[in-house]
Write an enzyme that holds these catalytic residues in place. Structure first.
Site, PDB file in Angstrom:
ATOM      1  N   CYS A  25       1.089  -1.052   0.045  1.00  0.00           N
ATOM      2  CA  CYS A  25       0.294  -0.045  -0.096  1.00  0.00           C
ATOM      3  C   CYS A  25       1.147   1.553   0.152  1.00  0.00           C
ATOM      4  O   CYS A  25       0.217   2.148   0.066  1.00  0.00           O
ATOM      5  CB  CYS A  25      -0.630   0.245   0.574  1.00  0.00           C
ATOM      6  SG  CYS A  25      -2.183  -1.277   1.544  1.00  0.00           S
ATOM      7  N   HIS A  65      -3.525   7.607   6.008  1.00  0.00           N
ATOM      8  CA  HIS A  65      -3.502   6.442   6.028  1.00  0.00           C
ATOM      9  C   HIS A  65      -4.993   5.539   5.825  1.00  0.00           C
ATOM     10  O   HIS A  65      -5.708   4.870   4.809  1.00  0.00           O
ATOM     11  CB  HIS A  65      -2.729   5.115   6.192  1.00  0.00           C
ATOM     12  CG  HIS A  65      -2.817   3.990   5.234  1.00  0.00           C
ATOM     13  ND1 HIS A  65      -2.252   3.748   3.965  1.00  0.00           N
ATOM     14  CD2 HIS A  65      -2.909   2.828   5.372  1.00  0.00           C
ATOM     15  CE1 HIS A  65      -2.389   2.404   3.514  1.00  0.00           C
ATOM     16  NE2 HIS A  65      -2.613   2.010   4.696  1.00  0.00           N
ATOM     17  N   GLU A  69      -2.916   4.200  13.877  1.00  0.00           N
ATOM     18  CA  GLU A  69      -2.877   5.251  12.598  1.00  0.00           C
ATOM     19  C   GLU A  69      -2.230   6.414  13.849  1.00  0.00           C
ATOM     20  O   GLU A  69      -1.816   7.299  14.088  1.00  0.00           O
ATOM     21  CB  GLU A  69      -2.797   5.858  11.508  1.00  0.00           C
ATOM     22  CG  GLU A  69      -2.733   7.077  10.589  1.00  0.00           C
ATOM     23  CD  GLU A  69      -3.172   6.934   9.136  1.00  0.00           C
ATOM     24  OE1 GLU A  69      -2.602   7.595   8.838  1.00  0.00           O
ATOM     25  OE2 GLU A  69      -3.871   5.632   9.485  1.00  0.00           O
ATOM     26  N   LYS A 124     -10.564   7.272   1.690  1.00  0.00           N
ATOM     27  CA  LYS A 124     -10.751   6.197   0.819  1.00  0.00           C
ATOM     28  C   LYS A 124     -11.872   5.873   0.973  1.00  0.00           C
ATOM     29  O   LYS A 124     -12.920   5.056   0.807  1.00  0.00           O
ATOM     30  CB  LYS A 124      -9.700   5.303   1.791  1.00  0.00           C
ATOM     31  CG  LYS A 124      -7.994   5.136   1.250  1.00  0.00           C
ATOM     32  CD  LYS A 124      -7.435   3.778   2.295  1.00  0.00           C
ATOM     33  CE  LYS A 124      -5.975   4.007   1.454  1.00  0.00           C
ATOM     34  NZ  LYS A 124      -5.107   5.044   2.394  1.00  0.00           N
ATOM     35  N   HIS A 145      -9.588   2.560  -1.028  1.00  0.00           N
ATOM     36  CA  HIS A 145      -8.185   2.375  -1.310  1.00  0.00           C
ATOM     37  C   HIS A 145      -7.165   1.223  -2.402  1.00  0.00           C
ATOM     38  O   HIS A 145      -7.609   0.114  -2.711  1.00  0.00           O
ATOM     39  CB  HIS A 145      -8.085   1.038  -0.052  1.00  0.00           C
ATOM     40  CG  HIS A 145      -6.709   0.460   0.514  1.00  0.00           C
ATOM     41  ND1 HIS A 145      -5.699   1.508  -0.525  1.00  0.00           N
ATOM     42  CD2 HIS A 145      -6.514   0.217   1.453  1.00  0.00           C
ATOM     43  CE1 HIS A 145      -4.419   0.757   0.733  1.00  0.00           C
ATOM     44  NE2 HIS A 145      -4.643   0.404   1.647  1.00  0.00           N
ATOM     45  N   PHE A 201       1.402  -2.798   3.995  1.00  0.00           N
ATOM     46  CA  PHE A 201       1.690  -4.488   4.517  1.00  0.00           C
ATOM     47  C   PHE A 201       3.334  -4.795   4.350  1.00  0.00           C
ATOM     48  O   PHE A 201       3.976  -4.090   3.853  1.00  0.00           O
ATOM     49  CB  PHE A 201       1.099  -5.674   3.872  1.00  0.00           C
ATOM     50  CG  PHE A 201      -0.251  -5.755   4.407  1.00  0.00           C
ATOM     51  CD1 PHE A 201      -0.978  -5.061   5.310  1.00  0.00           C
ATOM     52  CD2 PHE A 201      -1.108  -6.558   3.621  1.00  0.00           C
ATOM     53  CE1 PHE A 201      -1.887  -5.787   5.876  1.00  0.00           C
ATOM     54  CE2 PHE A 201      -2.241  -6.911   4.719  1.00  0.00           C
ATOM     55  CZ  PHE A 201      -3.197  -6.558   5.077  1.00  0.00           C
TER      56      PHE A 201
END
Length: 405
Positions: free
Chosen positions: A154, A296, A307, A328, A333, A393
């Site tokens: 990502c 994010h 976050e 998002k 996403h 990830f």
């Protein structure tokens, strides 16, 4: 301190459209591009897809062996270059392409797996390899400098933009075309994400699918996939001035990269803080200088909480002067292309002096205690600097700081 790296071109092919102003208008107005997928799946799934006529860039013969992920990349990169006034002023060997792509050509791979007659196209490999989009952009634009692909889940396109800025700053290239692309809305990929139990759940009907992604909300249940591509043209301030560049959208003032080195899929607040602080330090800014963070914010239980912990840890007493949102909720996403699209939205926020509001969060999670941007909220001070974060990830974290010019 100044990086001296300017954004002189923007191009995107996104779920809300392919014009930066109209896309930003849709985001500010809270219009969701998310819809239920008409696929033969055991469970319903939602996504944000792109509706664009690609015949402007490809005829039927040219599309043979060119996956959708590469087609979207060519379109968005071309739009960015046109916005920057073209490339005639630069030697092809002094232009670089830096592309983030998380998974490559999913449509080509899906077609190969689902072949009804057992025949697989010999073009499948070059169609789905992750570096195909960058190669197609290079061929289309005649770029002969470094052509690089970053597959960092990502964070892919955010990392690509940071690496491109470094190349411009150190003089490795005169012009960098940087961004990302992703096109994964095929049954096989959707099923794999459903298996991870990370996609948002909803009951089909009404506007449930459009509202199912709820970052920072107490009732969030996961993210929705999106597709699209976005690119920035980067060059030094000196070069932009010398050629009288027609547009100067923003300065890419700082960038920060880090790795959690703790877990493959579980985020870590300390790792994210290292990227945030590094970006601020390179930009020569303090947390109090940042008016907006495009987070994010994937709407997963663990991700949003961690976050917010990272943001609180960096901003501390300056948190009250900050506004945060994850767009998002409205465009999905885009995985490998997420950082690039959100960078464009962050730049637009600076240019338009407007905050993208946090959609679909009527009741914030108490553990996500950060000041969310709200619809219709007026700026209490000029928005001079903003930050966009992408956390992946694998533990890679990337933060980009933009300043108004």
């Amino acid at each position: 301190m100044s990086s001296g790296v300017l954004v002189t071109g923007l191009g995107l092919v996104a779920p809300h459209g392919h014009d930066a102003d109209s896309v930003f208008d849709a985001i500010v107005q809270g219009r969701s591009a998310v819809h239920e997928l008409a696929m033969d799946l055991a469970k319903p799934a939602a996504a944000a897809t792109v509706d664009i006529d690609l015949s402007r860039w490809f005829n039927k013969l040219q599309t043979a062996g060119v996956d959708r992920v590469s087609q979207l990349a060519v379109a968005a990169a071309d739009l960015a270059v046109r916005d920057a006034g073209g490339l005639a002023h630069a030697a092809p060997e002094r232009i670089g392409i830096y592309v983030g792509c998380g998974m490559g050509g999913a449509s080509a791979l899906e077609a190969a797996y689902r072949s009804s007659n057992g025949r697989v196209s010999p073009l499948t490999i070059p169609a789905f390899m992750p570096n195909a989009p960058a190669a197609h952009v290079a061929m289309r634009l005649g770029v002969r400098g470094p052509v690089l692909t970053y597959a960092v889940a990502c964070a892919s396109s955010s990392v690509a933009i940071a690496e491109a800025a470094k190349a411009v700053r150190c003089g490795e290239v005169d012009i960098a075309i940087a961004g990302g692309t992703e096109a994964l809305i095929v049954p096989g990929v959707v099923l794999t994400w459903q298996a991870m139990q990370t996609l948002a759940s909803f009951t089909p009907g009404g506007d449930a699918a459009a509202r199912c992604c709820r970052p920072f909300s107490a009732d969030r249940s996961g993210f929705v996939l999106g597709e699209g591509a976005a690119f920035l043209v980067l060059e030094s301030a000196e070069r932009a001035a010398a050629r009288q560049a027609p547009t100067r959208h923003a300065e890419l003032a700082g960038w920060g990269l880090s790795c959690d080195a703790t877990h493959l899929t579980k985020p870590d607040a300390q790792g994210q803080q290292r990227a945030l602080r590094a970006a601020l330090q390179l930009a020569g800014l303090t947390p109090s200088d940042i008016g907006y963070v495009n987070a994010h914010g994937t709407a997963t239980k663990a991700g949003d909480t961690v976050e917010c912990e990272a943001i609180r840890g960096v901003w501390g007493e300056d948190l009250s002067g900050l506004r945060v949102s994850s767009t998002k909720a409205l465009h999905g996403h885009l995985l490998g292309a997420a950082g690039a699209l959100e960078a464009v939205i962050t730049i637009q926020a600076l240019k338009r002096q407007q905050l993208p509001p946090q959609a679909h969060c009527d009741t914030p999670d108490p553990l996500c205690d950060v000041p969310l941007a709200r619809a219709g909220e007026a700026l209490v001070r000029p928005l001079d600097a903003a930050l966009s974060s992408s956390f992946a990830f694998g533990g890679t974290n990337s933060s980009l700081v933009f300043k108004r010019v």
